[in-house]
Design a protein around this motif. Structure first.
Motif, PDB file in Angstrom:
ATOM      1  N   GLN A 475       4.773   6.959  -6.496  1.00  0.00           N
ATOM      2  CA  GLN A 475       5.942   7.418  -5.759  1.00  0.00           C
ATOM      3  C   GLN A 475       7.063   6.384  -5.866  1.00  0.00           C
ATOM      4  OE1 GLN A 475       4.934   8.331  -1.713  1.00  0.00           O
ATOM      5  NE2 GLN A 475       3.233   9.677  -2.269  1.00  0.00           N
ATOM      6  N   ASN A 476       8.238   6.861  -6.270  1.00  0.00           N
ATOM      7  CA  ASN A 476       9.488   6.096  -6.214  1.00  0.00           C
ATOM      8  C   ASN A 476       9.530   4.891  -7.162  1.00  0.00           C
ATOM      9  OD1 ASN A 476      10.446   7.801  -4.110  1.00  0.00           O
ATOM     10  ND2 ASN A 476       9.282   6.583  -2.618  1.00  0.00           N
ATOM     11  N   ASP A 477       8.675   4.856  -8.154  1.00  0.00           N
ATOM     12  CA  ASP A 477       8.814   3.813  -9.168  1.00  0.00           C
ATOM     13  C   ASP A 477       9.862   4.271 -10.189  1.00  0.00           C
ATOM     14  OD1 ASP A 477       8.413   1.453 -10.472  1.00  0.00           O
ATOM     15  OD2 ASP A 477       6.579   2.056 -11.491  1.00  0.00           O
ATOM     16  N   VAL A 478      10.400   3.331 -10.918  1.00  0.00           N
ATOM     17  CA  VAL A 478      11.490   3.660 -11.844  1.00  0.00           C
ATOM     18  C   VAL A 478      10.993   4.238 -13.159  1.00  0.00           C
ATOM     19  CG1 VAL A 478      13.000   1.917 -10.853  1.00  0.00           C
ATOM     20  CG2 VAL A 478      11.503   1.294 -12.752  1.00  0.00           C
ATOM     21  N   CYS A 479       9.667   4.307 -13.342  1.00  0.00           N
ATOM     22  CA  CYS A 479       9.158   4.821 -14.617  1.00  0.00           C
ATOM     23  C   CYS A 479       9.375   6.316 -14.761  1.00  0.00           C
ATOM     24  CB  CYS A 479       7.666   4.496 -14.756  1.00  0.00           C
ATOM     25  SG  CYS A 479       7.319   2.722 -14.801  1.00  0.00           S
ATOM     26  N   GLY A 480       9.620   7.005 -13.637  1.00  0.00           N
ATOM     27  CA  GLY A 480       9.966   8.418 -13.714  1.00  0.00           C
ATOM     28  C   GLY A 480       8.794   9.349 -13.856  1.00  0.00           C
ATOM     29  N   THR A 481       7.580   8.929 -13.558  1.00  0.00           N
ATOM     30  CA  THR A 481       6.409   9.793 -13.640  1.00  0.00           C
ATOM     31  C   THR A 481       5.715   9.836 -12.282  1.00  0.00           C
ATOM     32  OG1 THR A 481       5.046   7.948 -14.399  1.00  0.00           O
ATOM     33  CG2 THR A 481       6.062   9.335 -16.087  1.00  0.00           C
ATOM     34  N   ASP A 482       5.005  10.949 -12.050  1.00  0.00           N
ATOM     35  CA  ASP A 482       4.280  11.109 -10.789  1.00  0.00           C
ATOM     36  C   ASP A 482       2.894  10.504 -10.846  1.00  0.00           C
ATOM     37  OD1 ASP A 482       6.438  12.457  -9.719  1.00  0.00           O
ATOM     38  OD2 ASP A 482       5.705  14.420 -10.380  1.00  0.00           O
ATOM     39  N   SER A 483       2.413  10.219 -12.024  1.00  0.00           N
ATOM     40  CA  SER A 483       1.097   9.617 -12.163  1.00  0.00           C
ATOM     41  C   SER A 483       1.111   8.646 -13.337  1.00  0.00           C
ATOM     42  CB  SER A 483       0.019  10.682 -12.371  1.00  0.00           C
ATOM     43  OG  SER A 483       0.224  11.367 -13.602  1.00  0.00           O
ATOM     44  N   GLU A 484       0.317   7.629 -13.213  1.00  0.00           N
ATOM     45  CA  GLU A 484       0.198   6.626 -14.271  1.00  0.00           C
ATOM     46  C   GLU A 484      -1.272   6.257 -14.423  1.00  0.00           C
ATOM     47  OE1 GLU A 484       2.206   5.184 -16.321  1.00  0.00           O
ATOM     48  OE2 GLU A 484       4.237   5.570 -15.572  1.00  0.00           O
ATOM     49  N   VAL A 485      -1.717   6.132 -15.664  1.00  0.00           N
ATOM     50  CA  VAL A 485      -3.047   5.590 -15.934  1.00  0.00           C
ATOM     51  C   VAL A 485      -2.907   4.083 -16.024  1.00  0.00           C
ATOM     52  CG1 VAL A 485      -4.984   5.520 -17.527  1.00  0.00           C
ATOM     53  CG2 VAL A 485      -3.808   7.686 -17.087  1.00  0.00           C
ATOM     54  N   ILE A 486      -3.498   3.389 -15.083  1.00  0.00           N
ATOM     55  CA  ILE A 486      -3.370   1.932 -14.990  1.00  0.00           C
ATOM     56  C   ILE A 486      -4.754   1.323 -15.162  1.00  0.00           C
ATOM     57  CG2 ILE A 486      -2.610  -0.009 -13.568  1.00  0.00           C
ATOM     58  CD1 ILE A 486      -0.773   1.917 -12.077  1.00  0.00           C
ATOM     59  N   THR A 487      -4.833   0.322 -15.986  1.00  0.00           N
ATOM     60  CA  THR A 487      -6.078  -0.419 -16.190  1.00  0.00           C
ATOM     61  C   THR A 487      -5.922  -1.793 -15.562  1.00  0.00           C
ATOM     62  OG1 THR A 487      -6.539   0.745 -18.249  1.00  0.00           O
ATOM     63  CG2 THR A 487      -7.698  -1.329 -17.883  1.00  0.00           C
ATOM     64  N   ILE A 488      -6.782  -2.100 -14.607  1.00  0.00           N
ATOM     65  CA  ILE A 488      -6.778  -3.409 -13.954  1.00  0.00           C
ATOM     66  C   ILE A 488      -7.994  -4.171 -14.454  1.00  0.00           C
ATOM     67  CG2 ILE A 488      -6.923  -4.642 -11.768  1.00  0.00           C
ATOM     68  CD1 ILE A 488      -5.438  -2.368 -10.462  1.00  0.00           C
ATOM     69  N   THR A 489      -7.758  -5.288 -15.081  1.00  0.00           N
ATOM     70  CA  THR A 489      -8.826  -6.014 -15.755  1.00  0.00           C
ATOM     71  C   THR A 489      -8.540  -7.500 -15.750  1.00  0.00           C
ATOM     72  OG1 THR A 489      -9.958  -6.299 -17.883  1.00  0.00           O
ATOM     73  CG2 THR A 489      -7.664  -5.609 -17.961  1.00  0.00           C
ATOM     74  N   PHE A 490      -9.608  -8.283 -15.824  1.00  0.00           N
ATOM     75  CA  PHE A 490      -9.443  -9.730 -15.930  1.00  0.00           C
ATOM     76  C   PHE A 490      -9.516 -10.181 -17.382  1.00  0.00           C
ATOM     77  CE2 PHE A 490     -13.967  -9.448 -16.318  1.00  0.00           C
ATOM     78  CZ  PHE A 490     -14.372 -10.579 -17.006  1.00  0.00           C
ATOM     79  N   CYS A 491      -9.587  -9.250 -18.319  1.00  0.00           N
ATOM     80  CA  CYS A 491      -9.719  -9.597 -19.729  1.00  0.00           C
ATOM     81  C   CYS A 491      -8.529 -10.441 -20.178  1.00  0.00           C
ATOM     82  CB  CYS A 491      -9.819  -8.342 -20.592  1.00  0.00           C
ATOM     83  SG  CYS A 491     -11.233  -7.299 -20.180  1.00  0.00           S
ATOM     84  N   LYS A 492      -8.826 -11.423 -20.977  1.00  0.00           N
ATOM     85  CA  LYS A 492      -7.801 -12.330 -21.461  1.00  0.00           C
ATOM     86  C   LYS A 492      -7.228 -11.810 -22.786  1.00  0.00           C
ATOM     87  CE  LYS A 492      -8.501 -15.152 -18.059  1.00  0.00           C
ATOM     88  NZ  LYS A 492      -9.479 -14.328 -17.323  1.00  0.00           N
ATOM     89  N   GLU A 493      -6.329 -12.613 -23.339  1.00  0.00           N
ATOM     90  CA  GLU A 493      -5.762 -12.266 -24.643  1.00  0.00           C
ATOM     91  C   GLU A 493      -6.872 -12.210 -25.678  1.00  0.00           C
ATOM     92  OE1 GLU A 493      -2.052 -13.741 -27.498  1.00  0.00           O
ATOM     93  OE2 GLU A 493      -2.706 -14.936 -25.772  1.00  0.00           O
ATOM     94  N   HIS A 494      -6.750 -11.288 -26.602  1.00  0.00           N
ATOM     95  CA  HIS A 494      -7.735 -11.051 -27.661  1.00  0.00           C
ATOM     96  C   HIS A 494      -9.031 -10.459 -27.112  1.00  0.00           C
ATOM     97  CE1 HIS A 494      -4.973 -13.142 -30.187  1.00  0.00           C
ATOM     98  NE2 HIS A 494      -5.187 -14.296 -29.593  1.00  0.00           N
ATOM     99  N   GLN A 495      -8.955  -9.836 -25.922  1.00  0.00           N
ATOM    100  CA  GLN A 495     -10.097  -9.116 -25.380  1.00  0.00           C
ATOM    101  C   GLN A 495      -9.674  -7.689 -25.079  1.00  0.00           C
ATOM    102  OE1 GLN A 495     -11.490 -11.559 -22.032  1.00  0.00           O
ATOM    103  NE2 GLN A 495     -13.254 -12.143 -23.259  1.00  0.00           N
TER     104      GLN A 495
END
Length: 935
Positions: A475-495
């Motif tokens: 809601q109310n983010d500037v990306c202009g979409t009602d849904s987003e697929v978000i991945t939350i991860t602790f993976c570092k670079e090259h992972q």
């Protein structure tokens, strides 16, 4: 007004058990409680505000030199985290010390005369000790950074004497853009400030090192003019928290953290969720660690108590064969255990260890270990040996949400606090008739300073944490979409982050092996990214110098199936590999093994070069394509990571990684055979490969380092393939290559099947001259039989070899054999005529010869003439045959010399003609493959 927070009570309520009291002392590092000191916490709720700061009540004197020391624990980052802001009436930045993001320390001084930046990497949620010593007379700044002193010259050209003017306003936690005001959210401080000291002068290096070490035993040579010894008296506190802590806490060298998840889980799931958080199941290695862990777990004892003696999991598993208790990840036996009573036996392979962390249980059990089945449930205690930042992937570039989070505690539950302005918190279920309402509650991602900007994730189970790949309602983010697929991860670079949040090496992505638990590493393995404006009909653009695009080619001949001399054509099985660069393209997760980077299954394919095959005289060839594949050959390292994509993937530039088109085909090509020297001929057949439809101004074909190779049997039915050559040869205005195949006739067959038998027949025919001269019937029969057999051979050989209008060497041989046998028959007949029909000479001639008349009977005279003719034929026939053989051999040898000179003149295209832009390869494989054999 300041909000004073009382110190937390010891576990167990007001009446602290003796054991816990001893525990608290052990954790503090001594037998008695350490002295407490006061620290100031700015923006404890994480909301960036303008009305939170600390103001010094006293008067700041004029300073010729100055030193500012403090200890800081940043909670969140701002564009500028302002720590020390001193302003006078006409200058807001008389002295400013702060941190820009987490990369630079910024320093203003002396009315804006100089402004310097210093590289200083700041780690959130860790205490750091900082000293800034400004020697304004010598124009030198000394910085205490991570226990080390770094010196910098002041970057100013001013010739006036530098001084800090007195009588101004000193603030902490805000940047004064005007005297006593001009505050902005993005230039405020979110953190805890302790042990502030301001000195009228430059501290020595030794004194700054003492401050950095928190060395209580050592005394500093100077006394501060401003400090935190009496905060309530000396400072005005506006919307800050005044906390009490010990010096050991902000001077501790330990950077680890204990995190408790309050949902009882079986051991495997507890191990998994600790791994997703970037930590491990806690494992105390000493008595001190045990009591520290106990104190950390006590606040969660009630939530995690399922009626068993233990409430939490430790990272220990039993090994039944060795009867040892081992670390659950490394399998190493433990040197320290804390089982109450006798150490238990390991009765089966599925025995784990629970920890007593509830202060409501018998105090004799506090901190004790218990051997329990791994299928029991308990809360995981996760040990993070450093501050772990989790990354949120999938947000658009302009999103208002933070992209990095660290795990914190929020009302007894785990929360995800952003590095700048966002926070993810857990909420109870909503029962207000919403269709998407969940019985398990939901997670909410919100901007702390803009509550209307938020995203919601409905929980599917009580243990559903927002780790991994999830779809959020925005809601109310500037990306202009009602849904987003978000991945939350602790993976570092090259992972690469699996869908559940666990990490694998990015090289394991799309390598045809399932490495993620869910197999998500082998999903959506599309190697090619095409822009919507990409036109597959157009070739890659030329370089700025308008040089044509190079298409490198390699021709591999698997087999020459047939040499059809009768129809003047040859057929071969070949594999043509073309390689080129297309800067319009982007590739993903490329392997070093080119075969794994196949594009054949993609719906949209890039431009590929079309080849036309021509034979001698530019005649058309018949091409039957058996198989083709389009893949990508990796040469370079990937481009930088783009966290707008919800899954990490290596992206490669098309200008540095080539496309590889392999086509396996059967080609039948006309060849103008020259059979004059047959069967001692050496043939040269050529085939041209020409770019179709695009002139050489735009596309040029070049052979690769090897150019052409052959792996089949070189010895064919009638010919042997001696050599193959490829060279540059354009056709009109189109770029092309010419392939030459050099063939030698297998003459042994013809020698044994034709030349030897016919020569034997000639010899047999010649032997009639050694028969008795008056045995005409036998002589003529042998000669005629040889002539007939030779004619039969000629007919048979002529039917089995190519028919030509011109004479071949084998034809010359057969004609000679027939002629020599014909000569033999004619000679036998002539000798017989001399013997029988030759007219007798008169007696005068006989007398003239000096022979007595008694020896000159007519019969004897005839026989003498016949013998002389027969002797002549014995000599004439082999002489003529020998001369013919010499001339015949000379023709064969001369042809071989000419062919060798042609071979020397037609060499392979040198390697030096390859352009430097093509990366070197070893045996057709990029050298970079040696870095990682798997990829």
């Amino acid at each position: 007004m300041a909000r004073l927070r009382p110190p937390s009570k010891p576990p167990g309520g007001a009446a602290c058990p003796l054991l816990i009291t001893v525990c608290c002392a052990l954790v503090s590092g001594g037998v008695t409680a350490a002295a407490e000191t006061k620290v100031v916490q700015f923006q404890p709720d994480g909301v960036a505000r303008q009305d939170t700061f600390l103001r010094y009540r006293g008067e700041v004197p004029e300073l010729g030199n100055a030193t500012v020391c403090f200890r800081l624990r940043l909670h969140q980052l701002r564009e500028l985290s302002s720590v020390f802001s001193y302003a006078v009436a006409d200058e807001s930045n008389e002295v400013l010390i702060g941190f820009e993001e987490d990369t630079y320390m910024t320093l203003y001084c002396c009315g804006g005369v100089f402004h310097d930046y210093y590289n200083y990497s700041v780690t959130l949620r860790q205490w750091l000790s900082v000293c800034v010593a400004m020697d304004l007379e010598s124009r030198l700044v000394s910085l205490l950074v991570d226990g080390n002193i770094v010196k910098h010259k002041l970057s100013t050209l001013s010739e006036t004497q530098l001084r800090v003017r007195g009588g101004g306003l000193l603030l902490f936690g805000q940047d004064q853009d005007s005297y006593g005001g001009g505050f902005t959210n993005t230039q405020s401080l979110s953190g805890t400030l302790a042990d502030l000291r301001v000195y009228d002068g430059v501290l020595s290096d030794d004194d700054m090192l003492v401050f950095g070490r928190c060395d209580s035993a050592a005394e500093m040579s100077a006394s501060p003019i401003i400090d935190f010894s009496n905060i309530e008296r000396d400072f005005e506190m506006v919307n800050v928290d005044l906390l009490k802590t010990t010096k050991e806490r902000y001077c501790a060298s330990r950077r680890d953290k204990i995190l408790v998840f309050t949902e009882p889980l079986v051991f495997e799931k507890a191990k998994h969720i600790c791994g997703l958080s970037g930590g491990k199941l806690a494992l105390p290695m000493s008595e001190r660690d045990t009591w520290r862990l106990f104190n950390e777990s006590v606040p969660f004892g009630s939530a995690c108590n399922t009626g068993s003696m233990f409430s939490f999991w430790l990272g220990v598993q039993g090994h039944a064969e060795t009867q040892t208790w081992n670390h659950y990840l490394t399998g190493e036996p433990l040197n320290y255990t804390n089982f109450r009573g006798r150490k238990p036996l390991v009765e089966n392979p599925f025995i784990c260890v629970g920890f007593v962390g509830d202060d409501k249980i018998d105090s004799r059990e506090h901190g004790g270990w218990h051997a329990v089945g791994c299928k029991e449930t308990a809360c995981p205690i996760c040990h993070l040996d450093k501050v772990v930042l989790l990354k949120a992937r999938g947000l658009c570039k302009a999103s208002l949400f933070d992209r990095q989070y660290f795990l914190t505690k929020d009302n007894g539950s785990v929360a995800f606090t952003g590095t700048h302005y966002s926070k993810i918190t857990r909420h109870s279920p909503l029962h207000d008739g919403h269709e998407n309402a969940s019985d398990h509650g939901f997670w909410q991602l919100a901007r702390l300073d803009r509550p209307s900007v938020r995203a919601t994730l409905q929980m599917t189970s009580p243990t559903h944490y927002p780790f991994g790949r999830n779809e959020w309602a925005v809601q109310n983010d500037v990306c202009g979409t009602d849904s987003e697929v978000i991945t939350i991860t602790f993976c570092k670079e090259h992972q690469f982050s699996c869908s559940d949040g666990s990490c694998i090496e990015v090289q394991q992505r799309c390598d045809m092996e399932l490495d993620c638990p869910s197999g998500s590493d082998e999903m959506a393995c599309h190697f090619l990214t095409l822009d919507p404006s990409y036109n597959s009909d157009n070739p890659p653009p030329r370089s700025a110098a308008s040089s044509p695009v190079e298409v490198q080619i390699h021709l591999h001949i698997y087999a020459v199936e047939s040499i059809d001399v009768d129809n003047f054509e040859f057929t071969c099985e070949i594999e043509v590999t073309t390689e080129w660069f297309d800067p319009r393209l982007r590739f993903r997760h490329l392997n070093y093994a080119t075969e794994l980077n196949s594009l054949s299954g993609d719906e949209r394919l890039p431009w590929t070069p079309q080849l036309e095959f021509l034979g001698d005289g530019l005649t058309a060839s018949d091409v039957l394509e058996r198989r083709s594949s389009l893949s990508v050959r990796r040469y370079s390292d990937p481009l930088g990571d783009n966290d707008e994509e919800e899954q990490a993937s290596e992206v490669f530039a098309g200008e540095k990684n080539s496309l590889l088109l392999m086509r396996k085909m059967t080609v039948t090509t006309p060849c103008q055979f020259d059979l004059e020297k047959f069967p001692f001929d050496e043939q040269e057949c050529s085939m041209r490969l020409v770019i179709s439809g695009i002139t050489r101004d735009y596309i040029t074909l070049i052979p690769d380092e090897e150019g052409i190779s052959f792996s089949g049997r070189r010895k064919l039915l009638e010919y042997v393939l001696v050599k193959e050559v490829i060279k540059k040869q354009d056709v009109g205005n189109y770029s092309g290559l010419e392939v030459h195949l050099y063939l030698d006739n297998l003459t042994n067959y013809y020698i044994t099947s034709t030349y030897v038998p016919t020569l034997i027949i000639v010899v047999i025919g010649y032997l009639v001259f050694f028969f008795p001269i008056n045995n005409f019937n036998e002589r003529i029969m042998v000669g005629l039989t040889g002539l007939l057999v030779e004619a039969t051979f000629f007919s048979q050989v002529n039917s089995s070899i190519p028919h030509t209008a011109y004479m071949k060497l084998v034809d010359i041989w057969m004609v000679f054999c027939i002629l020599i046998l014909f000569q033999v028959v004619v000679s036998v007949v002539a000798i017989h005529w001399v013997l029988e029909k030759w007219p007798l000479p008169n007696v005068v001639r006989a007398v003239a010869k000096g022979l007595p008349n008694s020896l000159r009977s007519p019969e004897e005279q005839k026989k003498a003439r016949a013998v002389k003719a027969n002797r002549f034929c014995k000599l004439f026939t082999p002489i003529v045959t020998g001369v013919f053989l010499l001339v015949y051999a000379g023709l064969i040898t001369l042809d071989s010399v000419i062919q060798k000179k042609i071979s020397v003149a037609q060499k392979k295209v040198p390697v030096s003609q390859r352009r430097s832009r093509w990366p070197k390869r070893r045996f057709g494989v990029p050298l970079a493959e040696e870095k990682n054999p798997r990829r």
